[in-house]
Design a protein around this motif. Structure first.
Motif, PDB file in Angstrom:
ATOM      1  N   ILE A  14     -27.237   9.055 -45.549  1.00 21.14           N
ATOM      2  CA  ILE A  14     -28.023  10.210 -44.954  1.00 21.14           C
ATOM      3  C   ILE A  14     -27.475  10.552 -43.499  1.00 21.14           C
ATOM      4  CG2 ILE A  14     -30.230  11.209 -44.228  1.00 21.14           C
ATOM      5  CD1 ILE A  14     -31.620   9.806 -46.974  1.00 21.14           C
ATOM      6  N   GLY A  15     -27.341   9.428 -42.887  1.00 20.46           N
ATOM      7  CA  GLY A  15     -27.014   9.410 -41.354  1.00 20.46           C
ATOM      8  C   GLY A  15     -28.025  10.385 -40.695  1.00 20.46           C
ATOM      9  N   GLU A  16     -27.391  10.485 -39.212  1.00 27.02           N
ATOM     10  CA  GLU A  16     -27.932  11.168 -38.337  1.00 27.02           C
ATOM     11  C   GLU A  16     -27.797  12.646 -38.575  1.00 27.02           C
ATOM     12  OE1 GLU A  16     -29.997   9.945 -35.628  1.00 27.02           O
ATOM     13  OE2 GLU A  16     -29.571   8.143 -36.733  1.00 27.02           O
ATOM     14  N   PRO A  17     -28.730  13.511 -38.036  1.00 25.76           N
ATOM     15  CA  PRO A  17     -28.653  14.984 -38.091  1.00 25.76           C
ATOM     16  C   PRO A  17     -27.503  15.437 -37.160  1.00 25.76           C
ATOM     17  CG  PRO A  17     -30.835  14.466 -37.279  1.00 25.76           C
ATOM     18  CD  PRO A  17     -30.075  13.170 -37.314  1.00 25.76           C
ATOM     19  N   PRO A  18     -26.671  16.355 -37.654  1.00 31.53           N
ATOM     20  CA  PRO A  18     -25.446  16.626 -37.026  1.00 31.53           C
ATOM     21  C   PRO A  18     -25.996  17.519 -35.629  1.00 31.53           C
ATOM     22  CG  PRO A  18     -25.882  18.469 -38.837  1.00 31.53           C
ATOM     23  CD  PRO A  18     -26.971  17.174 -38.714  1.00 31.53           C
ATOM     24  N   ARG A  19     -24.948  17.391 -34.687  1.00 31.09           N
ATOM     25  CA  ARG A  19     -25.207  18.309 -33.429  1.00 31.09           C
ATOM     26  C   ARG A  19     -24.793  19.647 -33.719  1.00 31.09           C
ATOM     27  NH1 ARG A  19     -23.876  12.968 -32.333  1.00 31.09           N
ATOM     28  NH2 ARG A  19     -24.824  11.983 -30.991  1.00 31.09           N
ATOM     29  N   PRO A  20     -25.558  20.580 -32.665  1.00 30.79           N
ATOM     30  CA  PRO A  20     -25.398  21.954 -33.017  1.00 30.79           C
ATOM     31  C   PRO A  20     -23.929  22.546 -32.627  1.00 30.79           C
ATOM     32  CG  PRO A  20     -27.283  21.465 -31.749  1.00 30.79           C
ATOM     33  CD  PRO A  20     -26.773  20.327 -31.965  1.00 30.79           C
ATOM     34  N   LYS A  21     -23.339  21.540 -31.825  1.00 31.97           N
ATOM     35  CA  LYS A  21     -21.958  21.908 -31.481  1.00 31.97           C
ATOM     36  C   LYS A  21     -20.878  21.353 -32.254  1.00 31.97           C
ATOM     37  CE  LYS A  21     -23.000  22.876 -26.806  1.00 31.97           C
ATOM     38  NZ  LYS A  21     -22.762  23.103 -25.493  1.00 31.97           N
ATOM     39  N   CYS A  22     -21.174  20.829 -33.634  1.00 28.80           N
ATOM     40  CA  CYS A  22     -19.864  20.354 -34.483  1.00 28.80           C
ATOM     41  C   CYS A  22     -19.549  21.619 -35.331  1.00 28.80           C
ATOM     42  CB  CYS A  22     -20.303  19.190 -35.266  1.00 28.80           C
ATOM     43  SG  CYS A  22     -21.413  19.898 -36.832  1.00 28.80           S
ATOM     44  N   ASN A  23     -18.040  21.434 -35.363  1.00 26.74           N
ATOM     45  CA  ASN A  23     -17.478  22.559 -36.217  1.00 26.74           C
ATOM     46  C   ASN A  23     -18.076  22.984 -37.608  1.00 26.74           C
ATOM     47  OD1 ASN A  23     -15.436  22.096 -34.356  1.00 26.74           O
ATOM     48  ND2 ASN A  23     -14.256  20.866 -35.559  1.00 26.74           N
TER      49      ASN A  23
END
Length: 157
Positions: free
Chosen positions: A29-38
């Motif tokens: 599941i991991g960490e939520p993505p950061r808003p600036k990822c592609n």
């Protein structure tokens, strides 16, 4: 003289179902993505999808038939899904994942939505409701990348 019963015959060896360890589940599941990822919208959808599936113990069809209006108004808590055999079940969305689902609905989902989308919670890049094959592929691919092995959606139950 009492009659003897025939011994129960074994039907062969059946392997136990695969389960994920806590560490594997956290990596998957991991960490939520950061808003600036592609690929923010896609990553956010994938993260929210697996979080909702795991939190509620949802079957694949329950997940793809989920509508935004079914989610709790508070953003987290209990909600109802219609499952196998048209049975209604109460399932939970935990606070820890509610922010990710909210971000998906408010920020990223509108990027994929079109006039025909309706209120399906999880939609594809084309704006249509996700199908079972795409969810299976998504989870399998993510598991292969992060765990080095294939995982079926049912393992998240």
């Amino acid at each position: 003289m009492p009659s003897r019963r025939e011994p129960v015959r074994c039907r062969g060896h059946r392997p136990l179902p695969t389960v994920l360890s806590t560490e594997d589940l956290n990596r998957l599941i991991g960490e939520p993505p950061r808003p600036k990822c592609n690929h923010y919208a896609r990553e956010l959808r994938d993260h929210a999808l697996m979080a909702v599936m795991y939190d509620g113990g949802l079957r694949l069809m329950e997940l793809i038939n989920l509508r935004i209006s079914q989610l709790p108004a508070e953003g987290w808590g209990w909600y109802r899904v219609i499952g196998k055999g048209r049975k209604t079940r109460n399932v939970c969305l935990f606070r820890s994942h509610a922010e990710v689902v909210k971000a998906w609905i408010e920020v990223a989902r509108p990027r994929y939505a079109n006039p025909d989308t309706g209120e399906w919670l999880f939609i594809s890049r084309r704006g249509s409701r996700m199908d079972t094959a795409s969810v299976q592929r998504l989870i399998g691919k993510r598991a292969q990348e992060r765990l080095g092995r294939h995982v079926w959606p049912h393992v998240l139950r």
